[in-house]
Design an enzyme around this catalytic site. Sequence first.
Site, PDB file in Angstrom:
ATOM      1  N   GLY A  48       0.789  -1.238   0.000  1.00  0.00           N
ATOM      2  CA  GLY A  48       0.000   0.000   0.000  1.00  0.00           C
ATOM      3  C   GLY A  48       0.815   1.279   0.000  1.00  0.00           C
ATOM      4  N   ASN A  50       1.588   3.056  -2.622  1.00  0.00           N
ATOM      5  CA  ASN A  50       0.862   3.987  -3.494  1.00  0.00           C
ATOM      6  C   ASN A  50      -0.397   4.510  -2.796  1.00  0.00           C
ATOM      7  OD1 ASN A  50       2.164   4.278  -6.199  1.00  0.00           O
ATOM      8  ND2 ASN A  50       2.084   2.043  -6.136  1.00  0.00           N
ATOM      9  N   HIS A  55       1.140   1.287 -13.664  1.00  0.00           N
ATOM     10  CA  HIS A  55       1.942   0.117 -14.040  1.00  0.00           C
ATOM     11  C   HIS A  55       3.411   0.546 -14.125  1.00  0.00           C
ATOM     12  CE1 HIS A  55       2.786  -3.780 -15.842  1.00  0.00           C
ATOM     13  NE2 HIS A  55       3.631  -3.134 -16.633  1.00  0.00           N
ATOM     14  N   ASP A  82      -3.367  -3.947 -19.090  1.00  0.00           N
ATOM     15  CA  ASP A  82      -2.404  -2.846 -19.273  1.00  0.00           C
ATOM     16  C   ASP A  82      -2.492  -2.211 -20.658  1.00  0.00           C
ATOM     17  OD1 ASP A  82      -1.426  -3.450 -16.681  1.00  0.00           O
ATOM     18  OD2 ASP A  82       0.005  -4.891 -17.491  1.00  0.00           O
ATOM     19  N   GLU A 140       6.479   6.528  -9.454  1.00  0.00           N
ATOM     20  CA  GLU A 140       5.109   6.051  -9.220  1.00  0.00           C
ATOM     21  C   GLU A 140       4.343   6.899  -8.204  1.00  0.00           C
ATOM     22  OE1 GLU A 140       4.031   1.874  -9.085  1.00  0.00           O
ATOM     23  OE2 GLU A 140       6.120   1.406  -9.472  1.00  0.00           O
TER      24      GLU A 140
HETATM   25  C1  GRF Z   1       5.030  -2.127  -7.008  1.00  0.00           C
HETATM   26  O1  GRF Z   1       5.396  -3.365  -7.583  1.00  0.00           O
HETATM   27  C2  GRF Z   1       4.717  -1.170  -8.079  1.00  0.00           C
HETATM   28  O2  GRF Z   1       5.622  -1.206  -9.100  1.00  0.00           O
HETATM   29  C3  GRF Z   1       3.334  -1.579  -8.471  1.00  0.00           C
HETATM   30  O3  GRF Z   1       2.726  -1.907  -7.254  1.00  0.00           O
HETATM   31  C4  GRF Z   1       3.730  -2.252  -6.313  1.00  0.00           C
HETATM   32  C5  GRF Z   1       3.632  -1.318  -5.155  1.00  0.00           C
HETATM   33  O4  GRF Z   1       2.572  -1.729  -4.419  1.00  0.00           O
HETATM   34  N1  GRF Z   1       2.609  -0.579  -9.191  1.00  0.00           N
HETATM   35  P1  GRF Z   1       2.031  -0.889  -3.197  1.00  0.00           P
HETATM   36  O5  GRF Z   1       1.397   0.359  -3.721  1.00  0.00           O
HETATM   37  O6  GRF Z   1       3.185  -0.582  -2.287  1.00  0.00           O
HETATM   38  O7  GRF Z   1       1.049  -1.851  -2.576  1.00  0.00           O
END
Ligand code: GRF
Length: 213
Positions: free
Chosen positions: A17, A19, A114, A155, A185
């Site tokens: 989590g 992100n 992605h 994707d 990201e």
């Molecule tokens: C990473 O592999 C990232 O590249 C992908 O999700 C993962 C991160 O997950 N988009 P989270 O957001 O920390 O759960």
Amino acid sequence: MTNTVRRKLAVLVSGGGSNLQALIDATKCGVINGEIAVVISSSKDAYAIRRAQDNGIDTCVAARADFGCAEERDGYIVSVLENYKPDYVITAGYLGIITPSFVSRYRNRIVNIHPSLLPLHGGKGMYGIEPHRAAINSGDKRSGATVHFVDEGTDTGAIIMQRSVEIEDGDTPESLQKKILDNIEHPMLVECVAHLCAGRVEVKPDGTVVIKD
Ligand code: GRF
């Protein structure tokens, strides 16, 4: 004219989590003019659930194993979403495939991040470390991340934003993954969701996306 109404978000997660945390922080400080109404996890053990609960956000688990098929699971997820009526659904580190009926219910309102420069290194099996391994094994000189709308493919939806970093001599899949996650990201997902909530993202008739000033 940009939108000033506070938008409602749902976030789908599967793992740590990080992100999600970036989105939580950005909604709290007002960078994103929206609130996260619910976090739905494909795993009951995801640390993302804890991050949501610590911030007073409703959570729900929809594990694939608890449903007969992906359509059944997505039917349940859509029924949960109906209770919250989100403007946008963000898949952030979510490992499930979004089925066509879910896509059509939320057309141009589901956004995924992605970790590659799509269409490079996307599709089935390209998650976790794999896109980074593929970028290095292909001899790519740059890699990055893509924020895109989710369509019926894997994707393949319309690209909203991409950013890249250099792949340096000595980079490993792991070092590239960290570089992209930290530097691209998290900030790019926040920026895109902020644009969406402000009403600045336009899908043109040809299906391409522009971000208006
Ligand atoms: C990473 O592999 C990232 O590249 C992908 O999700 C993962 C991160 O997950 N988009 P989270 O957001 O920390 O759960």
